[in-house]
Design a protein around this motif. Sequence first.
Motif, PDB file in Angstrom:
ATOM      1  N   GLY A  11       0.847  -1.181   0.000  1.00 45.43           N
ATOM      2  CA  GLY A  11       0.000   0.000   0.000  1.00 45.43           C
ATOM      3  C   GLY A  11       0.889   1.240   0.000  1.00 45.43           C
ATOM      4  N   ASP A  12       0.700   2.110   0.981  1.00 46.27           N
ATOM      5  CA  ASP A  12       1.524   3.315   1.085  1.00 46.27           C
ATOM      6  C   ASP A  12       2.805   3.072   1.881  1.00 46.27           C
ATOM      7  OD1 ASP A  12      -0.234   4.894  -0.371  1.00 46.27           O
ATOM      8  OD2 ASP A  12      -1.414   5.435   1.400  1.00 46.27           O
ATOM      9  N   LEU A  13       2.952   1.900   2.433  1.00 47.15           N
ATOM     10  CA  LEU A  13       4.132   1.587   3.236  1.00 47.15           C
ATOM     11  C   LEU A  13       5.261   1.083   2.349  1.00 47.15           C
ATOM     12  CD1 LEU A  13       5.492   1.127   6.041  1.00 47.15           C
ATOM     13  CD2 LEU A  13       4.552  -1.203   5.969  1.00 47.15           C
ATOM     14  N   ASP A  14       6.396   1.761   2.401  1.00 53.02           N
ATOM     15  CA  ASP A  14       7.603   1.318   1.713  1.00 53.02           C
ATOM     16  C   ASP A  14       8.529   0.671   2.732  1.00 53.02           C
ATOM     17  OD1 ASP A  14       6.851   2.245  -0.788  1.00 53.02           O
ATOM     18  OD2 ASP A  14       7.671   4.246  -0.422  1.00 53.02           O
ATOM     19  N   LEU A  15       9.044  -0.517   2.404  1.00 53.03           N
ATOM     20  CA  LEU A  15       9.840  -1.293   3.343  1.00 53.03           C
ATOM     21  C   LEU A  15      11.076  -1.848   2.654  1.00 53.03           C
ATOM     22  CD1 LEU A  15      10.026  -2.679   6.191  1.00 53.03           C
ATOM     23  CD2 LEU A  15       8.791  -4.605   5.167  1.00 53.03           C
ATOM     24  N   THR A  16      12.220  -1.748   3.326  1.00 52.77           N
ATOM     25  CA  THR A  16      13.471  -2.320   2.843  1.00 52.77           C
ATOM     26  C   THR A  16      14.127  -3.093   3.974  1.00 52.77           C
ATOM     27  OG1 THR A  16      13.824  -0.488   1.293  1.00 52.77           O
ATOM     28  CG2 THR A  16      15.735  -1.845   1.840  1.00 52.77           C
ATOM     29  N   ILE A  17      14.555  -4.310   3.711  1.00 52.53           N
ATOM     30  CA  ILE A  17      15.268  -5.126   4.690  1.00 52.53           C
ATOM     31  C   ILE A  17      16.539  -5.665   4.026  1.00 52.53           C
ATOM     32  CG2 ILE A  17      15.200  -7.173   6.167  1.00 52.53           C
ATOM     33  CD1 ILE A  17      12.198  -6.857   6.374  1.00 52.53           C
ATOM     34  N   ASP A  18      17.674  -5.434   4.655  1.00 51.25           N
ATOM     35  CA  ASP A  18      18.953  -5.888   4.107  1.00 51.25           C
ATOM     36  C   ASP A  18      19.747  -6.612   5.189  1.00 51.25           C
ATOM     37  OD1 ASP A  18      19.156  -4.729   1.335  1.00 51.25           O
ATOM     38  OD2 ASP A  18      18.756  -2.893   2.471  1.00 51.25           O
ATOM     39  N   TYR A  19      20.370  -7.707   4.798  1.00 55.24           N
ATOM     40  CA  TYR A  19      21.313  -8.435   5.649  1.00 55.24           C
ATOM     41  C   TYR A  19      22.707  -8.252   5.066  1.00 55.24           C
ATOM     42  CZ  TYR A  19      24.220 -12.303   7.243  1.00 55.24           C
ATOM     43  OH  TYR A  19      25.272 -13.044   7.724  1.00 55.24           O
ATOM     44  N   TYR A  20      23.710  -8.113   5.947  1.00 58.69           N
ATOM     45  CA  TYR A  20      25.078  -7.973   5.453  1.00 58.69           C
ATOM     46  C   TYR A  20      26.040  -8.750   6.343  1.00 58.69           C
ATOM     47  CZ  TYR A  20      25.196  -4.494   9.189  1.00 58.69           C
ATOM     48  OH  TYR A  20      25.087  -3.870  10.407  1.00 58.69           O
ATOM     49  N   ASP A  81      19.647  -4.229   8.366  1.00 50.69           N
ATOM     50  CA  ASP A  81      19.003  -2.912   8.380  1.00 50.69           C
ATOM     51  C   ASP A  81      17.552  -3.069   7.971  1.00 50.69           C
ATOM     52  OD1 ASP A  81      21.273  -1.160   8.986  1.00 50.69           O
ATOM     53  OD2 ASP A  81      22.018  -1.717   6.996  1.00 50.69           O
ATOM     54  N   ILE A  82      16.673  -2.362   8.672  1.00 55.15           N
ATOM     55  CA  ILE A  82      15.264  -2.303   8.306  1.00 55.15           C
ATOM     56  C   ILE A  82      14.873  -0.828   8.190  1.00 55.15           C
ATOM     57  CG2 ILE A  82      12.898  -2.891   8.943  1.00 55.15           C
ATOM     58  CD1 ILE A  82      13.995  -5.159  10.633  1.00 55.15           C
ATOM     59  N   VAL A  83      14.356  -0.443   7.048  1.00 56.26           N
ATOM     60  CA  VAL A  83      13.943   0.940   6.827  1.00 56.26           C
ATOM     61  C   VAL A  83      12.506   0.929   6.309  1.00 56.26           C
ATOM     62  CG1 VAL A  83      14.400   3.087   5.601  1.00 56.26           C
ATOM     63  CG2 VAL A  83      16.315   1.620   6.295  1.00 56.26           C
ATOM     64  N   ALA A  84      11.664   1.730   6.937  1.00 55.18           N
ATOM     65  CA  ALA A  84      10.257   1.799   6.524  1.00 55.18           C
ATOM     66  C   ALA A  84       9.808   3.254   6.527  1.00 55.18           C
ATOM     67  CB  ALA A  84       9.378   0.976   7.473  1.00 55.18           C
ATOM     68  N   SER A  85       8.926   3.599   5.608  1.00 55.65           N
ATOM     69  CA  SER A  85       8.347   4.948   5.570  1.00 55.65           C
ATOM     70  C   SER A  85       6.872   4.864   5.215  1.00 55.65           C
ATOM     71  CB  SER A  85       9.095   5.833   4.564  1.00 55.65           C
ATOM     72  OG  SER A  85       8.947   5.341   3.250  1.00 55.65           O
ATOM     73  N   TYR A  86       6.114   5.824   5.753  1.00 51.37           N
ATOM     74  CA  TYR A  86       4.667   5.811   5.537  1.00 51.37           C
ATOM     75  C   TYR A  86       4.168   7.255   5.491  1.00 51.37           C
ATOM     76  CZ  TYR A  86      -0.203   4.327   5.938  1.00 51.37           C
ATOM     77  OH  TYR A  86      -1.536   4.095   5.693  1.00 51.37           O
ATOM     78  N   PRO A  87       3.458   7.646   4.417  1.00 50.22           N
ATOM     79  CA  PRO A  87       2.936   9.015   4.312  1.00 50.22           C
ATOM     80  C   PRO A  87       1.507   9.116   4.853  1.00 50.22           C
ATOM     81  CG  PRO A  87       2.688   7.912   2.211  1.00 50.22           C
ATOM     82  CD  PRO A  87       3.293   6.894   3.161  1.00 50.22           C
ATOM     83  N   LEU A  88       1.196  10.262   5.405  1.00 51.98           N
ATOM     84  CA  LEU A  88      -0.152  10.561   5.894  1.00 51.98           C
ATOM     85  C   LEU A  88      -0.597  11.887   5.294  1.00 51.98           C
ATOM     86  CD1 LEU A  88       0.369   9.697   9.681  1.00 51.98           C
ATOM     87  CD2 LEU A  88      -0.845   8.298   7.993  1.00 51.98           C
ATOM     88  N   ASP A  89      -1.811  11.940   4.767  1.00 53.23           N
ATOM     89  CA  ASP A  89      -2.338  13.159   4.143  1.00 53.23           C
ATOM     90  C   ASP A  89      -3.485  13.687   4.999  1.00 53.23           C
ATOM     91  OD1 ASP A  89      -3.307  15.179   2.563  1.00 53.23           O
ATOM     92  OD2 ASP A  89      -3.239  14.021   0.700  1.00 53.23           O
ATOM     93  N   PHE A  90      -3.316  14.920   5.482  1.00 51.98           N
ATOM     94  CA  PHE A  90      -4.348  15.537   6.313  1.00 51.98           C
ATOM     95  C   PHE A  90      -5.077  16.656   5.580  1.00 51.98           C
ATOM     96  CE2 PHE A  90      -1.133  13.851   9.243  1.00 51.98           C
ATOM     97  CZ  PHE A  90      -1.928  13.052  10.052  1.00 51.98           C
ATOM     98  N   GLY A  91      -5.067  16.627   4.273  1.00 51.80           N
ATOM     99  CA  GLY A  91      -5.776  17.627   3.498  1.00 51.80           C
ATOM    100  C   GLY A  91      -5.174  19.005   3.692  1.00 51.80           C
ATOM    101  N   ASN A  92      -6.028  19.984   4.050  1.00 50.51           N
ATOM    102  CA  ASN A  92      -5.558  21.352   4.239  1.00 50.51           C
ATOM    103  C   ASN A  92      -4.601  21.484   5.417  1.00 50.51           C
ATOM    104  OD1 ASN A  92      -7.118  22.233   2.073  1.00 50.51           O
ATOM    105  ND2 ASN A  92      -8.895  22.704   3.371  1.00 50.51           N
ATOM    106  N   ALA A  93      -4.599  20.477   6.295  1.00 52.45           N
ATOM    107  CA  ALA A  93      -3.704  20.526   7.464  1.00 52.45           C
ATOM    108  C   ALA A  93      -2.305  20.045   7.133  1.00 52.45           C
ATOM    109  CB  ALA A  93      -4.294  19.699   8.603  1.00 52.45           C
ATOM    110  N   GLY A  94      -2.072  19.630   5.879  1.00 51.08           N
ATOM    111  CA  GLY A  94      -0.727  19.269   5.470  1.00 51.08           C
ATOM    112  C   GLY A  94      -0.513  17.772   5.368  1.00 51.08           C
TER     113      GLY A  94
END
Length: 242
Positions: A11-20, A81-94
Amino acid sequence: NYTFGFTAALGDLDLTIDYYRIDIDDRTNAISPLSVSTDPTSGSSFDNFLALEAAGVAGANTIGAVQYFTNAFDSRTEGFDIVASYPLDFGNAGTTTLSAAMNYTENSFESDPSQFLNAENRYDFINGDPQWRGIFTGIHNVGDFNIVARLSWFGEATNSNTGGTGANGLRYQELPNFFQTDIEGQWQINDMLRLAVGGRNIFDEFPDRDTISDFCCGRIYSSGTVVPWQGGYYYARLRADF
């Protein structure tokens, strides 16, 4: 070195997992300090003084210890390493973007390092730095304003120093989790000027003070710690782009 991982968009969640994994043979490392003494009863310390003197080292009688870099032991560093990001839209509130970055790292010896490192340095190589680290960030944008908030986490670790009564002659200090909060507000005044006000470690947090005398030069925190020990820092910044 070896690395593998994957990325995913859930969905809107971007996920990256890396082993080294990084293996180093004959790793270049500083040896533990070799004490030097002009006292004939000081054993190996006196032997080191005689060796320096025989080599014609100027001022050998003023040297307290010798340390140098050499190709020493084999080591392995591995983790993920685990990196995740998620966007939130609040309309006029940004809009807000939430992100989290987690890291786990483990060090190990793959050969006997005792010829080069004493018991303290061998223990601290494995245990002295936190194995867990995390950075959690929120960025909120609305119009010409944005706010950046960040929580940094350093996991538990254990530091050692000589002077203990156990078989290896060490003392230990457990270092708890450490959290640092940073925040910054930014205002795009016009096309040229941008104002920022914020602080690093805004709650003025400090790690535990050293309790096993593993410090020097007037410091009250462990000399080898990677945890920030400078306290809070607050600032205002005006940027002009021409």
